[in-house]
Motif scaffolding. Sequence first.
Motif, short mmCIF file in Angstrom:
data_model
loop_
_atom_site.label_atom_id
_atom_site.label_comp_id
_atom_site.label_asym_id
_atom_site.label_seq_id
_atom_site.Cartn_x
_atom_site.Cartn_y
_atom_site.Cartn_z
N LEU A 203 0.84 -1.20 0.00
CA LEU A 203 0.00 0.00 0.00
C LEU A 203 0.87 1.24 0.00
O LEU A 203 1.81 1.34 0.80
N ASN B 118 -8.98 -5.81 -1.66
CA ASN B 118 -8.52 -4.46 -2.02
C ASN B 118 -9.59 -3.42 -1.71
O ASN B 118 -9.29 -2.33 -1.18
N ILE C 152 -2.54 0.29 -4.61
CA ILE C 152 -2.46 -1.07 -4.08
C ILE C 152 -1.82 -1.99 -5.11
O ILE C 152 -2.33 -2.11 -6.23
#
Length: 406
Positions: A58, A234, A257
Amino acid sequence: MFEEIISSLRRNKMRTALTGFAVAWGIFILIVLLGAGNGLIHAFEGRSNEKALNSVRLSAGWTSKEFNGMQSGRRIRLNEADMNDVASKLAANIIDAMPTVGAGGKTVSFGSEYVSASLTGVYPEHIRVERLKISRGRFVNQIDIDDMRKVCVIGNKTEEILFPNGNALGQFVNASGIMYKVVGVYTDSNENGSQGLYVPYSTAMTIYGKQGYVENIFLTTKGLASEEQNEEFNTSIRTLLGKRRYFQSDDMGAIWIWNRMQNYLQMQGAMEILTIAIWVIGILTLISGIVGVSNIMLITVKERTREFGIRKALGAKPRQILSLIVVESIVITAIFGYVGMAAGIGATEIINMIVSNMEAEAFKDPTVDISIAIEATLTLIIAGTLAGFFPAKRAVSIKPIEALRG
């Protein structure tokens, strides 16, 4: 019989050459296509093995949408509290969560030698995510973290530049004014020349940290075996962080992501489609060779119909005439099939040698299993045999008097 076959082939050199070319070309193209496909697949698998597939990275970005009156284009920052919140609320799918802090590019020097390197503060578990291969020494450990030691782990390429005449372990390098002791060297598989310097997370956060913000958050996951499950994971991350950092959950620019498992599954699907496409093209090419053999054998049988009639009139049995044509077909397809197979294998080996010298990351080991090459050649030989058998069987069934009229 073989002397008669050789004599027939010599008398019809053009016909033999065309038949042989159709056979050899079909096998050659099939093997080269399969080799090229294997090269792409092997490179993909090699790159996948370099990283932990069950990892998610991330990184904070910039909002691309408005949120509750706040304009787009806002800079999003992440900290350890964000990481802990995600880890606790998505614990069913998370094994580990670890942050990294980056200090950007630093000039790392030793004596008169220097190199530009990216400096990253990490935890000991980071080695499992990146699957770094320590060639000498060790990686960052928990004592380094607890004591905020100024130690570092460098890549083998950095070592070659800074220490051309010796071992880097135990030496101190200067990273833009900060001295770090080298405790480990890892094998850097990156071929684009970039270098990385790893230091304890606590040390990097103390020296380079900006108000406690982290550069990346790495998660190792479990129970996410499909693209749908990873996409749902996600979305959950974006929803949680969106509430904490005030952005819309569908704002892709706010949080970047990199889900390696999801990317791997998508690429694996693409590789499967590529493999099928290569086989289809290869088989169609092989079929075109079979059709070429069949057409030429039809012409051959038609040209020799009168000859068959004379042979039958002289007492030759249909089985003898039939075996003559079939053996001739087998000889042509076997010889030229072997030539095509050898040429195809040779071409893939040459490509493999060129690619190995270039150290290309997108292409690796473009070779074909010898059993597949042999099976393809045998298939073409059998098809060529049948291509000669059926028209020959029909021709020898004609009465001698009718064959002589033809």
